[in-house]
Every structure is written in C-alpha cells, then in structure tokens.
Write an enzyme that holds these catalytic residues in place. Sequence first.
Site, PDB file in Angstrom:
ATOM      1  N   ASP A 404       0.819  -1.202   0.000  1.00 48.04           N
ATOM      2  CA  ASP A 404       0.000   0.000   0.000  1.00 48.04           C
ATOM      3  C   ASP A 404       0.862   1.265   0.000  1.00 48.04           C
ATOM      4  OD1 ASP A 404      -2.685   1.287   0.432  1.00 48.04           O
ATOM      5  OD2 ASP A 404      -1.695   1.970   2.265  1.00 48.04           O
ATOM      6  N   GLU A 457       1.067  -0.479  -5.113  1.00 47.87           N
ATOM      7  CA  GLU A 457       0.126   0.610  -5.372  1.00 47.87           C
ATOM      8  C   GLU A 457       0.971   1.881  -5.445  1.00 47.87           C
ATOM      9  OE1 GLU A 457      -3.503   3.223  -3.479  1.00 47.87           O
ATOM     10  OE2 GLU A 457      -1.945   2.347  -2.244  1.00 47.87           O
TER      11      GLU A 457
END
Length: 724
Positions: A404, A457
């Site tokens: 993330d 990401e």
Amino acid sequence: MTPPADAIAALMAGRHADPFALLGVHAGPEGAFARIWIPGAETAEAHDLAGAPLGTLDRVDDEGLFEGPIAGDPQPLRYRATGGGSDWWVADPYSFGPVLGPIDDVLMAEGTHLRLHDKMGAHRVHHEGADGIHFAVWAPNAQRVAVVGDFNDWDSRRHGMRRRGDVGVWEIFLPDIGAGRRYKFEIIGPDGTVQPLKADPFAFAAELRPANASITTAPPEHVWQDAAHRAHWAGIDPRRVPISIYEVHAGSWDRDENGWFLSWDALADRLIPYVIEMGFTHIEFLPISEHPYDPSWGYQATGLYAPTARFGDHEGFARFVDGAHKVGVGVLVDWVPAHFPTDAFGLARFDGTALYEHEDPRLGFHPDWNTAIYNFGRREVSSFLVNNALFWAERYHVDGLRVDAVASMLYRDYSREPGEWIPNDAGGRENWEAVGFLRDMNTQVYAQHPGVFTVAEESTAWPGVSAPADAGGLGFGFKWNMGFMHDTLQYMRREPVHRRHHHGEITFGLHYAFSENFVLPLSHDEVVHGKGSLLTKMAGDDWQQFANLRCLYALMWGYPGKKLLFMGQEFAQRREWDESRALDWDLRQARAHEGVRKLVRDLNHLYVSHPALHARDCEAEGFEWLIADDSANSVFAWVRRAPGAKPVVVIANMTPIARAPYRVPMPADGHWREILNSDALDYSGSGLGNLGAVDARGGVAWITLPPLATIMLELDEQVRNDAA
C-alpha cells in the site's frame, strides 16, 4: 553474596535494570547460592527440575524475598512455596540461561537476520529441561524492560528482562506457561519515564479490540496440503498467466445472522465457492493484520505479525488459505509498511524514543493519515519489515503482497508543502532509504519464496517499479495502473455525446501500458468517501448506467493487464461501500444486477481460457490497435494476441447508438466467432449482436455494434482454413 540494600530496594520497586544479577542461582565460594522473590510466600524450598530437594531458603524480606545456599551446581530450579495456609510450585525464570545466541546478536545488529519471527516476540519452547514461553523485544534505549501479563498479575516487578549487550534486545524465559496468555511489555525510557504498556511488535495473536494485549500462541498446528499449488506458481511466469483478483474486505463481504464478522472457517465456506463460480484466480484481502480501529479498514495496523482477532483464531487464516489453494485459488494480502498509527500501546516512541519512526516530524509524521512513518534507513526497522513480508509468505502461505501507498514512501515531500519536508543529502525529494528497503524486501521475498509475487500501489511515474532490483528497479512483480483507473472512470462519467471530445482518455493509456507489469484496478478506493459505487459513476439513466458498466468491464477484461475488482462491484452494488455492514446481496434478485454478475463471471472464464487475453498482458506484442481514431463515433477496436493462440478482437461502442453495419479492419480473413457481447440478453442487455459470428474478407468485417457495449470476436481457424 549480599547485594547493596539500594539494589534490593530497586529490585523490589521494579526499577533494577539487571534483575538477573540479583535473582536466580549464582556460583559462590561455598557453592551455589539462590535468591527468588515469591510474593505472598512464607517458605520456599528449592528443587531441581526432576523434583529433588536442594535446600530451604531464608525469607529476608516480608514481601517474599528468599535467599540461601543450595546443594549442587547452579541449575534451573522450581520452588515449593507455602503461605496463608496454601502451597504451590513456582519455576524460577532467573535460574535459566538465555535462549538467544551470539549469532542472533550479530545478525540483528547487522539488520540481516531473516528469521526474526522465530526469535523475537513470544515463543513456546523447551529450554534447559522445561517448557515455557520465551519473550524477546527490541528496546535499545530502555533502562529496564519487564514482561507483564495475566500470569503475573500485570505486576512489572515480577519479570524484569535480561538485556543482551549492545544489540538492544531484552529477553526472558518463563517456564510453565503456555498458549493463550495475555501479555505486554513495561518499558522504562532513557529518562526514567515509565512508558504506556506496549503490545509485542512480533505477537502472533492479540485481543479483540478495544482490548489490545498480545496473546501467547502454540507452535503452528495446521498441516498444509497445498504443495501442488505452491509448486505450480513457483514454476511459472506470473506475467504470462491469467490473474484476475477479487478484492475483499473480510469484515464486510458478508456477516452472520447476528450481524457479526464471519469466522475464517465460515468465510471459507461462503467466499471460496463464490470465487470459484465467478472465475477469479485470486482473492486479495484488505489488511488483516491486527488493528484497533474498524474504519481504518486495517491500513493502520498495530500488530503486523498477528491476523486480527475479528475473524477468530489466527490458525483460522491458515485454514482459509489452504482451503483456497486446494481448489486453485490464490490469496493475496494488502501489506502496509508505509506508516503506522500512534496509539500509545503500539510502536510509537516504543522505548521512550523515536525508535521505529523519525524524531523529526518532517520525516516521521504523515499528514494525510496522522500516522508515523517508519525510519527505513534504520537497519533494525527495515529488518523488522522485511521479516514481516517473509513471515506472511512462510507462516500463512500467501501468494503475494500488495504493498500500500508506495508513492508516499518514495518521496520525502509527498503531500507536504514547502518547508514541511527535508531534502535528501543531494538536495532531492527522493527517499532513497525507502527505495533501499523496498528493493531489499522484494529481493528477499522472491529469493526465499519462489512463486510469491508483490504488487505496488504506486501512483506516480517513478521508473522501474516492476523492474528487477538488481537492474535498478524497485523489484515488484506488478504495479497498479492508476492511470487506467482514473482515465477510464473519468471517461465513463461523461455523457456519451461529449465522449468524442475526450477520446484520448481511453487511447492514452496504451502509450505506457507496457512500461510496467500492470494490474488494472477498480478497487475499494473508488467506492468510498462520497465517490459512490461504480454503477453510480456511470453516465445516463438507469439502463444506460448498467450498460455503461457492462461495457467498461468487458473493455477492461479485453485490455492488456491483470484484473482487479472490488467486492460488490461484480453485481453493481448501488450503495457506496461501508465497512460496517455486509454487501447488498439481495440486489442479485434484480435482473439488471444479476446480469452484471453473470457478465463478470463469463469475462473471468473467457480471460482464463483464452491465452490471447492473458499470455501477453505485459508485453506490447500482445496488443495492436485496429481502430484508435474514430472519436466521432466513440468506437475503439484492438486485437489481443499470444503465441500459438487464436487472436481475439475487442470492439467497444461508447455511445447509446447501435452502429450497423460498421466497418472494422480485421487482422485476418476468416470466420470470427462472437465469444462475448456485453449487451446480451442474459446480461440484461438489449440482445443486439451478430448472430454469433462475422466473416472477414479482404481485411475487413462489417459488424453490428450494440449500444454502450463491448464485444469480443475470436478467429475460428478451422473455418478459415476450410474457406481457403
């Protein structure tokens, strides 16, 4: 053998930095001498571990401090204590030697220990003839560390720990305690301040929120049966196989009859069969590490090594993964090394100093999430995180990690105004310490666990995110294509009459589609915080919104790149996602919603069964434009190819006007079978199509394009050869 009175006073007050120097068994000029503190005891008789008596100690303090000579050499002891009309047995943790060794010290100091999860935290071990729990925690700036728990009445005086030299690790072996015991660490900082009780950074289990103590566990009990699954993925190139990911928030995919979270076993019974029916190849869970705050969705974790207690025992997650693997479904987890919450019981100022984070908030505080940023340049912190990535692959057999907020790690000025950040040594904005950590993490994951892949990401143009670390890249296997998500959703929001002016929002992505190994994400981030659901983003009336969504999904499954779709969007959930409730499964009773679900199911099965749609997802040779410039009609067409596979032509009509006949240049003459039409009646479309096939002659086919629809045509080579 009599220590100074102030040393005994510090010991009894829980302030002595080295209780092992006072307690336990020590060799003396007249033989072994023992000292133990047993609160409430009036007598204490020493025994060896076999039960043989070695001597009775004298009580030298009314609080239960005993000392005296014992027979034999220094050795681990148990005591038979009496007091208040009762008697009980106590094993003396201070009579046991250390568990960790000098090699551990060296590797920890270097930041190169790749088995930290076997050494740190709480482990059930057999040590020097006794079973018990070994506790170890890193707190290099602490004056004193003690383990407290339900086994010592949370009394920090009872079990002060041994400091291991300069490495800054504190340890103690507590005999005769087992799994299921709650514990924390009490740490006295360098200035003498007692810190809030800290949860174990390496704990394998924790209490259900709002409680937050760590919990001791037994060694892993699950017997894995997924060797074939793991061997398969270790032997293939993931870029050249179908990967279609169903993104799931485990707490809100569904709930039980009382509105509570499903256990891992109940979730396996419902979710895995559904994923198989839908044709997804992987489940990706939003973070499942322990976290205190439900609305964080797990992205603010306080227990990186512990599956959250919300879904039952930690072994349940192992059972879930194994069950998925048995039927060929992979399991990915979201992993969050970018930042951590500042809850007092967590990592923040762990030993009274900025240990895991930076002292300067311009480096160590994240303004977007009010969280702390890991100090990636500190080798022990980097090692803690690298080991955590390896842990999930080893202990729980996850097939991959989606990392993330990578962009927030790469740039020192991320989401900061001038003056709110500190340039690197060269005056730039790059966070080279984070780059080094990411490269190391990816290198170790791929080296230690063949078949496991990582996904970033990352929302910027940082070069080489999915390039090998030894070639100057970050070393990820894949990168989320945030540009595809943004541009296509922006295009689909537009009324069809205006789309002709924004044709490039679809075509531009192909200029960089093969610069990285991309995953096309329609993720949870697009259906929260007032953004609505994917269905409500679509332009037009209700019928057009459904048609637009079906058209988008078919376009996406025909577009180069791996696929990711957030739960609920496969049946066009109308409401925005809310982590506090289950998905609106009753919508499947409506024909339009069920039609979208059937389409996604069929798209997945087509994607898996047709190599042209997946085998060159990440390579330019697998894509060629057929129509890229018909902005007037908002039509796009391309061909997908793979070696030895039948080519597939993808055609999207982005207006509600049916076009028939429409001229499409084809890559080969012959009979082309219509293998998908997002406007089919079964998907709740209008049913307009090509009666199952079209013929191409002279490099051209005249095709019926349904309104707001995407069709796919596959070359039927046998028919073409017969015609020739």
